[in-house]
Design a protein around this motif. Structure first.
Motif, PDB file in Angstrom:
ATOM      1  N   ILE A 118      -2.453  -8.427  -1.274  1.00 45.43           N
ATOM      2  CA  ILE A 118      -1.796  -8.007  -0.032  1.00 45.43           C
ATOM      3  C   ILE A 118      -1.258  -9.221   0.718  1.00 45.43           C
ATOM      4  O   ILE A 118      -0.118  -9.228   1.207  1.00 45.43           O
ATOM      5  CB  ILE A 118      -2.784  -7.215   0.844  1.00 45.43           C
ATOM      6  N   LEU A 123      -2.381  -0.784  -0.674  1.00 41.55           N
ATOM      7  CA  LEU A 123      -2.922  -0.254   0.576  1.00 41.55           C
ATOM      8  C   LEU A 123      -3.481   1.150   0.384  1.00 41.55           C
ATOM      9  O   LEU A 123      -4.512   1.512   0.971  1.00 41.55           O
ATOM     10  CB  LEU A 123      -1.839  -0.266   1.660  1.00 41.55           C
ATOM     11  N   GLN A 163      -6.860   0.992  -1.090  1.00 40.50           N
ATOM     12  CA  GLN A 163      -7.876   0.632  -0.098  1.00 40.50           C
ATOM     13  C   GLN A 163      -8.068   1.712   0.971  1.00 40.50           C
ATOM     14  O   GLN A 163      -8.871   1.535   1.885  1.00 40.50           O
ATOM     15  CB  GLN A 163      -7.500  -0.694   0.570  1.00 40.50           C
ATOM     16  N   ARG A 220      -5.816   2.675   3.172  1.00 38.59           N
ATOM     17  CA  ARG A 220      -5.046   2.350   4.386  1.00 38.59           C
ATOM     18  C   ARG A 220      -3.705   3.091   4.309  1.00 38.59           C
ATOM     19  O   ARG A 220      -2.647   2.512   4.098  1.00 38.59           O
ATOM     20  CB  ARG A 220      -4.870   0.840   4.482  1.00 38.59           C
ATOM     21  N   GLU A 230      -0.653   2.484   6.876  1.00 34.95           N
ATOM     22  CA  GLU A 230       0.055   1.232   6.598  1.00 34.95           C
ATOM     23  C   GLU A 230       0.928   1.369   5.345  1.00 34.95           C
ATOM     24  O   GLU A 230       2.053   0.856   5.283  1.00 34.95           O
ATOM     25  CB  GLU A 230      -0.948   0.098   6.408  1.00 34.95           C
ATOM     26  N   ALA A 231       0.412   2.082   4.336  1.00 37.06           N
ATOM     27  CA  ALA A 231       1.179   2.281   3.110  1.00 37.06           C
ATOM     28  C   ALA A 231       2.464   3.049   3.391  1.00 37.06           C
ATOM     29  O   ALA A 231       3.530   2.744   2.835  1.00 37.06           O
ATOM     30  CB  ALA A 231       0.330   3.022   2.076  1.00 37.06           C
TER      31      ALA A 231
END
Length: 299
Positions: free
Chosen positions: A183, A210, A213, A215, A218-219
């Motif tokens: 990242i 992302l 993980q 997230r 954010e992705a």
């Protein structure tokens, strides 16, 4: 008068006798012809009898030959059957040996594949460690800046770092499972080289990491960046499909449904549209948004 009658009588008798004699000769001639015809018929019958007798002999000979041929064929068929059975018996053992060898080779090949898989995993780990070592060496070898030495501007990349290096490091870190470092490298690549060739690829990879993980919000931002900044990117449909999945995982069901429907509308016959339909089907939603009701006319 009497003498005339006596003279006329013999003449009449002679005249009558001539046709009778001629008729008798005709009958005799017919009798002779009949006798000759009978002789011809007897001769023909005798010749036909002789021919039929010869033909019967030939037919009997043909039957005898056919019977002998049938017997020979039966003997030959039995002989061939015995030969085939002998050959089959003699081949069974080698074929069984070949089958055993094939089974053994299949087992060994499965073991080789398993070993190759393990070796591939080990290589990936080694590549990740090598990336870390390269980065550490690069940091160690980078001399600290002095007040008099020129330094890079705050908006530029660190000295000695190229776009290719950052992108390669990011991809290798992702493949090695070093997601945080991946990242960081992708974000630096996008920050320092916004016009580089692999910017949309970096955005797509960053969104994938992302999502791994968890997230998801954010992705979505990076998938959106692809769709807005690079609509002609060959993997833009993949980005839109991933965006829909990220929205769904983030709990934004309505936004995810709309994203899937937009993808189906834009790329109706694509593989990504098919997958989007599967997502909508799992959600129990139609592929297209229901038509808005027509406005009621005022009375």
């Amino acid at each position: 008068m009497r003498s005339i009658a006596l003279f006329t009588l013999p003449v009449l008798l002679t005249a009558l006798a001539v046709p009778v004699l001629a008729q008798k000769d005709k009958i005799l001639e017919i009798q002779r012809d009949l006798a000759l015809l009978q002789n011809d018929v007897r001769s023909m019958k005798s010749a036909m009898d002789e021919k039929f007798a010869g033909l019967s002999v030939l037919v009997q000979q043909s039957l005898d030959t056919a019977n002998k041929s049938t017997t020979s064929l039966a003997i030959l068929d039995k002989s061939l059957g015995d030969k085939l059975r002998e050959q089959q018996t003699s081949l069974n053992a080698p074929v069984a040996g070949v089958n055993a060898k094939v089974d053994q080779m299949t087992t060994e090949l499965a073991l080789v594949k398993e070993s190759v898989s393990e070796l591939s995993e080990l290589i990936k780990k080694l590549q990740g460690q090598l990336v870390e070592m390269n980065n550490a060496v690069r940091i160690i070898n980078t001399p600290p800046p002095t007040p008099s030495a020129p330094t890079a501007s705050s908006s530029g990349p660190p000295p000695g770092i190229s776009s290719e290096t950052l992108y390669t490091n990011a991809v290798q870190a992702k493949n090695a499972g070093q997601l945080d470092f991946a990242i960081e490298q992708f974000q630096q690549y996008l920050k320092f080289f916004p016009d580089a060739t692999y910017v949309p690829n970096a955005q797509l990879n960053l969104g994938d990491v992302l999502m791994t993980q968890g997230r998801f919000d954010e992705a979505v931002q990076y998938f959106d960046a692809i769709l807005e900044q690079h609509p002609d990117f060959p993997k833009a449909p993949d980005a839109q499909l991933k965006k829909g999945k990220a929205l769904l995982n983030a709990g934004r069901r309505t936004d995810a449904v709309n994203e899937f429907r937009n993808l189906i509308k834009k790329k109706e016959n694509s593989e990504q549209a098919f997958l989007a339909k599967q997502e909508l089907k799992a959600l129990g939603m139609p592929y297209a948004a229901p038509a808005a009701p027509a406005p009621k006319k005022k009375r």
